[in-house]
Design an enzyme around this catalytic site. Structure first.
Site, PDB file in Angstrom:
ATOM      1  N   ASP A   1      -3.868   7.967  -1.265  1.00 34.03           N
ATOM      2  CA  ASP A   1      -4.193   6.994  -0.225  1.00 34.03           C
ATOM      3  C   ASP A   1      -5.571   6.375  -0.472  1.00 34.03           C
ATOM      4  O   ASP A   1      -5.737   5.152  -0.458  1.00 34.03           O
ATOM      5  CB  ASP A   1      -4.161   7.725   1.133  1.00 34.03           C
ATOM      6  CG  ASP A   1      -4.278   6.797   2.319  1.00 34.03           C
ATOM      7  OD1 ASP A   1      -3.863   5.614   2.217  1.00 34.03           O
ATOM      8  OD2 ASP A   1      -4.775   7.246   3.374  1.00 34.03           O
TER       9      ASP A   1
ATOM     10  N   HIS B   1       0.846  -1.208   0.000  1.00 37.77           N
ATOM     11  CA  HIS B   1       0.000   0.000   0.000  1.00 37.77           C
ATOM     12  C   HIS B   1       0.880   1.258   0.000  1.00 37.77           C
ATOM     13  O   HIS B   1       0.634   2.206  -0.745  1.00 37.77           O
ATOM     14  CB  HIS B   1      -0.913  -0.035   1.225  1.00 37.77           C
ATOM     15  CG  HIS B   1      -1.574   1.269   1.543  1.00 37.77           C
ATOM     16  ND1 HIS B   1      -2.451   1.894   0.675  1.00 37.77           N
ATOM     17  CD2 HIS B   1      -1.501   2.081   2.635  1.00 37.77           C
ATOM     18  CE1 HIS B   1      -2.871   3.033   1.224  1.00 37.77           C
ATOM     19  NE2 HIS B   1      -2.314   3.175   2.402  1.00 37.77           N
TER      20      HIS B   1
ATOM     21  N   GLU C   1       0.259   6.671  12.724  1.00 36.62           N
ATOM     22  CA  GLU C   1      -1.039   6.081  13.045  1.00 36.62           C
ATOM     23  C   GLU C   1      -0.946   4.601  13.421  1.00 36.62           C
ATOM     24  O   GLU C   1      -1.628   4.139  14.323  1.00 36.62           O
ATOM     25  CB  GLU C   1      -1.966   6.247  11.829  1.00 36.62           C
ATOM     26  CG  GLU C   1      -3.433   6.229  12.171  1.00 36.62           C
ATOM     27  CD  GLU C   1      -4.269   6.761  10.999  1.00 36.62           C
ATOM     28  OE1 GLU C   1      -4.080   7.938  10.642  1.00 36.62           O
ATOM     29  OE2 GLU C   1      -5.063   5.991  10.453  1.00 36.62           O
ATOM     30  N   ASP C   2      -0.104   3.866  12.744  1.00 35.41           N
ATOM     31  CA  ASP C   2      -0.135   2.405  12.895  1.00 35.41           C
ATOM     32  C   ASP C   2       1.060   1.792  13.600  1.00 35.41           C
ATOM     33  O   ASP C   2       1.019   0.606  13.956  1.00 35.41           O
ATOM     34  CB  ASP C   2      -0.242   1.743  11.507  1.00 35.41           C
ATOM     35  CG  ASP C   2      -1.572   2.012  10.834  1.00 35.41           C
ATOM     36  OD1 ASP C   2      -2.523   2.370  11.540  1.00 35.41           O
ATOM     37  OD2 ASP C   2      -1.652   1.865   9.605  1.00 35.41           O
TER      38      ASP C   2
ATOM     39  N   HIS D   1       3.370   7.559   5.469  1.00 35.31           N
ATOM     40  CA  HIS D   1       2.148   8.246   5.912  1.00 35.31           C
ATOM     41  C   HIS D   1       1.377   7.522   7.004  1.00 35.31           C
ATOM     42  O   HIS D   1       0.571   8.138   7.695  1.00 35.31           O
ATOM     43  CB  HIS D   1       1.242   8.595   4.719  1.00 35.31           C
ATOM     44  CG  HIS D   1       0.441   7.449   4.159  1.00 35.31           C
ATOM     45  ND1 HIS D   1       0.918   6.623   3.175  1.00 35.31           N
ATOM     46  CD2 HIS D   1      -0.797   6.998   4.448  1.00 35.31           C
ATOM     47  CE1 HIS D   1      -0.011   5.722   2.878  1.00 35.31           C
ATOM     48  NE2 HIS D   1      -1.052   5.912   3.632  1.00 35.31           N
ATOM     49  N   ASP D   2       1.581   6.226   7.158  1.00 35.27           N
ATOM     50  CA  ASP D   2       0.850   5.511   8.211  1.00 35.27           C
ATOM     51  C   ASP D   2       1.736   5.145   9.406  1.00 35.27           C
ATOM     52  O   ASP D   2       1.298   4.405  10.289  1.00 35.27           O
ATOM     53  CB  ASP D   2       0.204   4.241   7.629  1.00 35.27           C
ATOM     54  CG  ASP D   2      -1.052   4.553   6.822  1.00 35.27           C
ATOM     55  OD1 ASP D   2      -1.811   5.462   7.218  1.00 35.27           O
ATOM     56  OD2 ASP D   2      -1.274   3.900   5.783  1.00 35.27           O
TER      57      ASP D   2
HETATM   58 ZN    ZN Z   1      -2.737   4.649   3.909  1.00 34.46          ZN
END
Ligand code: ZN
Length: 181
Positions: free
Chosen positions: A122, A35, A65-66, A61-62
């Site tokens: 995204d 991704h 968040e992750d 980008h994640d």
């Molecule tokens: Zn993403």
């Protein structure tokens, strides 16, 4: 040593390590990295290679968040520009999912142009993933809701980049027809 190609390679390596145990939600359970590289490649093509920091932010980008990465981590490794771009597209995970989704629709219009380009890429990747490999356990309704929501988020990103927008529209059309949204 501190050139764009070096930094870009380091960002790809960093993302791969950070997301090493993560898989996409779809039934194929592809590595999450797929991704990230898809989003980065879309951004690189859409800006004709003119914005390496944006491509790096696409790869990363994640991470906040992750993966528990902090903005300070990203600033130290990749600089303030990349870190702030990633933060701009990061949801506040302390909020319930439905609130986060509503906030994405409400707040995306106020984000920087580059953050909105990242958002389009995204959502395009996510819609493609939904069609290629729908998440196990998602009802038809949930799939439809996601497709409708993705378009609502991207609405405020229109008029910025024709290439990205066309890619989103194609993914959206296919997903909409597939799931009847
Ligand atoms: Zn993403």
């Amino acid at each position: 040593m501190d050139n764009d190609l070096v930094k870009l390679s380091q960002a790809a390596d960093y993302a791969a390590r950070r997301h090493v145990a993560q898989r996409r939600k779809g039934e194929r359970a592809e590595p999450y990295l797929n991704h990230l590289t898809e989003v980065a490649a879309m951004l690189a093509e859409a800006t004709a290679g003119s914005d390496p920091e944006l491509v790096m932010a696409g790869l990363l980008h994640d991470t906040i968040e992750d993966t528990g990465t902090t903005r300070a981590d990203l600033t130290a490794q990749f600089g303030a520009d990349v870190a702030s771009l990633v933060e701009e597209v990061t949801d506040d995970k302390s909020l319930p999912k439905d609130v986060r989704k509503r906030l994405q629709v409400e707040k995306t219009p106020g984000k920087s142009k580059r953050a909105r380009l990242l958002k389009i890429a995204d959502k395009t990747s996510n819609l493609r993933g939904l069609v290629a490999s729908p998440p196990t356990g998602w009802t038809e309704q949930r799939l439809r809701d996601y497709v409708v929501w993705a378009e609502q988020v991207v609405r405020s990103c229109r008029g910025l980049n024709a290439k990205l927008e066309a890619q989103f529209d194609e993914a959206y059309d296919i997903a909409r027809r597939r799931f009847g949204a």
